[in-house]
Every structure is written in structure tokens, then in C-alpha cells.
Design a protein around this motif. Structure first.
Motif, mmCIF file in Angstrom:
data_model
loop_
_atom_site.group_PDB
_atom_site.id
_atom_site.type_symbol
_atom_site.label_atom_id
_atom_site.label_comp_id
_atom_site.label_asym_id
_atom_site.label_seq_id
_atom_site.Cartn_x
_atom_site.Cartn_y
_atom_site.Cartn_z
ATOM 1 N N UNK A 185 11.971 -11.917 29.581
ATOM 2 C CA UNK A 185 12.839 -13.086 29.705
ATOM 3 C C UNK A 185 13.164 -13.626 28.328
ATOM 4 N N UNK A 186 14.438 -13.889 28.088
ATOM 5 C CA UNK A 186 14.872 -14.573 26.869
ATOM 6 C C UNK A 186 15.231 -16.005 27.224
ATOM 7 N N UNK A 187 14.649 -16.950 26.477
ATOM 8 C CA UNK A 187 14.799 -18.382 26.736
ATOM 9 C C UNK A 187 15.772 -18.968 25.720
ATOM 10 N N UNK A 188 16.788 -19.658 26.216
ATOM 11 C CA UNK A 188 17.809 -20.256 25.361
ATOM 12 C C UNK A 188 17.803 -21.772 25.517
ATOM 13 N N UNK A 189 18.002 -22.476 24.416
ATOM 14 C CA UNK A 189 18.305 -23.902 24.424
ATOM 15 C C UNK A 189 19.808 -24.021 24.208
ATOM 16 N N UNK A 190 20.551 -24.221 25.295
ATOM 17 C CA UNK A 190 22.003 -24.090 25.217
ATOM 18 C C UNK A 190 22.343 -22.631 24.964
#
Length: 207
Positions: A185-190
Motif C-alpha cells: 500500500x502506498x499512502x498519500x497526503x493529497x
């Protein structure tokens, strides 16, 4: 154990150090043209060690059958996936671990209610309904929204956690016939990449 690549080519090395979960998306311009995926065993003594040759040959024969499986969730059994995922920052430095639980309760052959709980380096939880139409999956809130498409056992997801700027992109790959899966999983802030997490989530059937 580790992970390398982006969502076009992805290799997740499992904890045994010899099993590699691989997938590659081949593009024709912006359009996916073909997908290759599978699970590899690394063996440096295959030509010289009869035991290794027997083990690897048996693995390849079994994979010929497992490779035909689709990414279909348990349709008649509730349960949960649990596991520990490593977390790395966008700066390629380790950030610790997260404990993950995905509770699963099917409501029909094609729909299920799920609740994901993440603790540790990242603390979040969300609940949602998900459904499947062929190899296309949708995540219908209220806690998370998104969609995914499966190529064989590999499911590529794109999701947004409701009420936050958190976006998730990833690959969930069933590594056996028991619904255990490699999760990246890759987590993005915006639109800014914050973390990449990876590991194995084990399926535990309930009642």
C-alpha cells in the motif's frame, strides 16, 4: 523481505527471502496493454541439488493451477485478514511497522462489509461496503471510497479515506488458495506520497 518498484512493476520479497511476488503492467501510451504476474522462488543450486530441483518443480506445477485463480473474496465465510506491514517513508527510510486487521463479512456472493484497522506508525480505521462485477471492484463508503481492477490474483486499488486527505494506492495479491495475500500500500497526503507499507496478511476464517 522488502519491496521495490512502482505500481507498474512491483516485486515483494516475502519473509522467507526466496519467494517473490511479481507483477508488471505493460502500457501502450496511457492504456494498459497487458499484465504479467506470478510468484517466483529463488534457488541458486537448482541445477546441482536434486532436493532443490524437486521442490521447485513441485512449486511450479502447483503454481500452474493457482495461477488460474481470480481475486475473488471469500463469498460465504466471514473472517479477517491480519498481519504486520513494514512502513517506509517517501525518503526511502524505515519508519517502523503497522498492525493491520481487515474484518470481512459477506452479504452476498458479490458484496461484503469490511472494516480496516491500522495501528502503530499509522493509526486509522474505516468501514465500507465493497462489491465486485467481474474483475472490477468498488468501495462504496461510508469510511472509504474507491475502485480496483483485478488481473488474475493481483488486485490494483485506488482509494480515498472519507473526511481526510489520505489516499491509498496498492496491490493485493493472493499468494495461495487460502486467501493469504501480499499487500503493498502506498499512502498519500493529497497527491504527495508519504509512506509505502508492505507485508503479508493472513486469512483467518470465522463462523
Amino acid at each position: 523481505p522488502g519491496w521495490q518498484g512502482d505500481l507498474r512493476t512491483m516485486v515483494h520479497v516475502l519473509e522467507d527471502g526466496e519467494t517473490q511476488v511479481y507483477s508488471s503492467l505493460v502500457y501502450d501510451g496511457p492504456t494498459i496493454f497487458a499484465v504479467m504476474n506470478g510468484i517466483y522462488k529463488v534457488a541458486f543450486d537448482y541445477p546441482d541439488n536434486p532436493d532443490t530441483k524437486t521442490r521447485i518443480d513441485a512449486w511450479c506445477e502447483a503454481e500452474k493451477q493457482r495461477g488460474l485463480l481470480a481475486h475473488n473474496l471469500p463469498a460465504k465465510t466471514a473472517g479477517r485478514w491480519t498481519g504486520t506491514l513494514q512502513v517506509w517513508g517517501a525518503d526511502q527510510k524505515p519508519r517502523g511497522n503497522i498492525e493491520v486487521e481487515v474484518a470481512h463479512e459477506p452479504s452476498s456472493l458479490l458484496r461484503a462489509r469490511q472494516r480496516t484497522t491500522v495501528t502503530g506508525e499509522i493509526d486509522m480505521s474505516w468501514e465500507f461496503d465493497r462489491s465486485r462485477d467481474g474483475n472490477r471492484h468498488t468501495f462504496d463508503g461510508p469510511g472509504l471510497w474507491g475502485n480496483a481492477i483485478a488481473y488474475g490474483r493481483a488486485l490494483y486499488t485506488s482509494q480515498h479515506v472519507h473526511g481526510s486527505a489520505v489516499k491509498l494506492k496498492g496491490r493485493e495479491f493472493f499468494i495461495d488458495a487460502d486467501h493469504n495475500m501480499s499487500a503493498v500500500w502506498q499512502w498519500y497526503d493529497g497527491d504527495k506520497l508519504e509512506y509505502t507499507s508492505f507485508g503479508v496478511l493472513r486469512w483467518e476464517p470465522g463462523t
